[in-house]
Design a protein around this motif. Structure first.
Motif, PDB file in Angstrom:
ATOM      1  N   ASN A  80       0.745  -1.197   0.049  1.00  0.00           N
ATOM      2  CA  ASN A  80       0.136  -0.004  -0.218  1.00  0.00           C
ATOM      3  C   ASN A  80       0.942   1.304   0.108  1.00  0.00           C
ATOM      4  O   ASN A  80       2.072   0.927  -0.127  1.00  0.00           O
ATOM      5  CB  ASN A  80      -0.745   0.175   1.388  1.00  0.00           C
ATOM      6  N   ALA A  81       0.183   2.361  -0.001  1.00  0.00           N
ATOM      7  CA  ALA A  81       0.905   3.770   0.285  1.00  0.00           C
ATOM      8  C   ALA A  81       1.546   3.744   1.367  1.00  0.00           C
ATOM      9  O   ALA A  81       1.439   3.086   2.693  1.00  0.00           O
ATOM     10  CB  ALA A  81      -0.063   4.704   0.132  1.00  0.00           C
ATOM     11  N   SER A  82       2.691   4.538   1.680  1.00  0.00           N
ATOM     12  CA  SER A  82       3.450   4.482   2.946  1.00  0.00           C
ATOM     13  C   SER A  82       2.664   4.932   3.933  1.00  0.00           C
ATOM     14  O   SER A  82       1.839   5.801   3.807  1.00  0.00           O
ATOM     15  CB  SER A  82       4.792   5.512   2.699  1.00  0.00           C
ATOM     16  N   ASP A  83       2.856   4.559   5.399  1.00  0.00           N
ATOM     17  CA  ASP A  83       2.086   5.003   6.442  1.00  0.00           C
ATOM     18  C   ASP A  83       3.264   5.121   7.632  1.00  0.00           C
ATOM     19  O   ASP A  83       4.296   4.662   7.798  1.00  0.00           O
ATOM     20  CB  ASP A  83       1.021   4.321   6.690  1.00  0.00           C
ATOM     21  N   HIS A  84       2.600   5.897   8.734  1.00  0.00           N
ATOM     22  CA  HIS A  84       3.200   6.127   9.827  1.00  0.00           C
ATOM     23  C   HIS A  84       3.819   4.684  10.453  1.00  0.00           C
ATOM     24  O   HIS A  84       4.756   4.551  11.000  1.00  0.00           O
ATOM     25  CB  HIS A  84       2.410   6.889  10.743  1.00  0.00           C
ATOM     26  N   SER A  85       2.876   3.939  10.389  1.00  0.00           N
ATOM     27  CA  SER A  85       3.073   2.714  11.372  1.00  0.00           C
ATOM     28  C   SER A  85       4.461   1.907  10.769  1.00  0.00           C
ATOM     29  O   SER A  85       5.411   1.482  11.608  1.00  0.00           O
ATOM     30  CB  SER A  85       1.967   1.512  11.253  1.00  0.00           C
ATOM     31  N   HIS A  86       4.347   1.962   9.593  1.00  0.00           N
ATOM     32  CA  HIS A  86       5.679   1.286   8.930  1.00  0.00           C
ATOM     33  C   HIS A  86       7.033   2.121   9.223  1.00  0.00           C
ATOM     34  O   HIS A  86       8.024   1.378   9.246  1.00  0.00           O
ATOM     35  CB  HIS A  86       5.447   0.950   7.367  1.00  0.00           C
TER      36      HIS A  86
END
Length: 316
Positions: A80-86
């Motif tokens: 998916n698109a980049s996110d804060h959790s990753h």
């Protein structure tokens, strides 16, 4: 001469091939031939040490070693698109594994996360390296699906060192010239003291990115392959096409405020991101005697773009 029939590139959704990161993409990437594609993109030799390696109560996607330095390389994957959790997982796993190189793969990167990786490369010791890469799948007609890794963030000195190792001094010299070119532009931005700051580190690549105050939008200066120089509003993400269309509704007002016409959306139609560009006339970046004039004009147009577009993009 018989005209040859050409095919057209078609992008394939990642989820059509891999349903999940842990059961699909990560095992695929861990195969030597596939890992080599990633390694060649970065100018690194990568060998798998562990898949889904335990780090405390968590598990890191892929742990490799760098064949040249034998240092630990952490790879974290997203379909998916980049996110804060990753982003948090990257830092947690990197610390737990004492990784020297951290590679973040995602379908696409939000501007905030791209900026975060740039920031990590600026503030950490040069021994540590952070990379952000977008993964895409393409095919032509009924051909096999092919992966493509595109670097969106890298250490400041990596492009020069990797290119030198892979292709010799030609690229090293080119990257040094790019640094010199951007250094002159940044100095001019400071001199003009406008809304676009020159307080950046010159990069060894063919573009520089400047904030405009909203994620998914940025200002850029670019040296393209035809030796042209341009200033652009760059729109990234899945909504880029719609956002460009919304701005285009006010094209006449925007161009009237700027005082000149722009090139709207001059990428291939299949491209995800969009841009609005202004090309400097008769400006060859290889002509060093003309750099001062080019830098002055680029700085002026960057500041104009900021003044005209900043409020408009915030209201979209």
């Amino acid at each position: 001469m018989t005209e040859q029939q050409l095919g057209y590139l078609e992008q394939v959704d990642l989820r059509q091939v891999w349903e999940s990161e842990d059961r699909g993409f990560t095992p695929w990437l861990a195969q030597p031939d596939n890992l080599n594609v990633l390694g060649e993109t970065l100018g690194m030799g990568l060998a798998v040490e562990a898949i889904e390696k335990t780090v405390g109560s968590f598990r890191a996607d892929l742990v490799c070693n760098d064949s040249s330095s034998k240092a630990t390389v952490l790879i974290e994957n997203q379909l998916n698109a980049s996110d804060h959790s990753h982003l948090g997982q990257l830092l947690t796993y990197g610390a737990g594994l004492e990784a020297v190189t951290v590679i973040w793969l995602a379908r696409n990167f939000r501007e905030e996360h791209r900026a975060a990786v740039d920031w990590l490369n600026r503030i950490t010791h040069e021994e540590f390296r952070f990379f952000a890469l977008e993964i895409q799948l393409w095919r032509i007609g009924d051909s096999a699906i092919a992966p493509k890794f595109s670097v969106v963030s890298m250490p400041n000195d990596w492009s020069r060192s990797a290119s030198s190792a892979m292709e010799g001094n030609r690229h090293s010299t080119l990257n040094l010239k790019r640094r010199e070119y951007w250094s002159g532009l940044l100095a001019e931005l400071d001199e003009q003291n406008g809304p676009v700051s020159g307080n950046l580190r010159p990069q060894p690549q063919n573009y520089m990115i400047y904030s405009i105050g909203r994620g998914g939008f940025s200002l850029r200066t670019t040296l393209n392959k035809d030796n042209q120089v341009r200033v652009e509003l760059y729109i990234s993400g899945e909504a880029a096409k719609e956002r460009l269309a919304a701005l285009d509704e006010d094209r006449a007002g925007i161009q009237q405020e700027l005082g000149y016409e722009l090139v709207w959306g001059d990428q291939e139609e299949s491209a995800r991101d969009r841009r609005v560009s202004y090309y400097l006339a008769e400006s060859d970046p290889e002509n060093e005697s003309d750099w001062a004039r080019q830098h002055r004009l680029l700085a002026e147009h960057l500041n104009k773009f900021y003044r005209v577009f900043s409020e408009r993009v915030k209201q979209l």
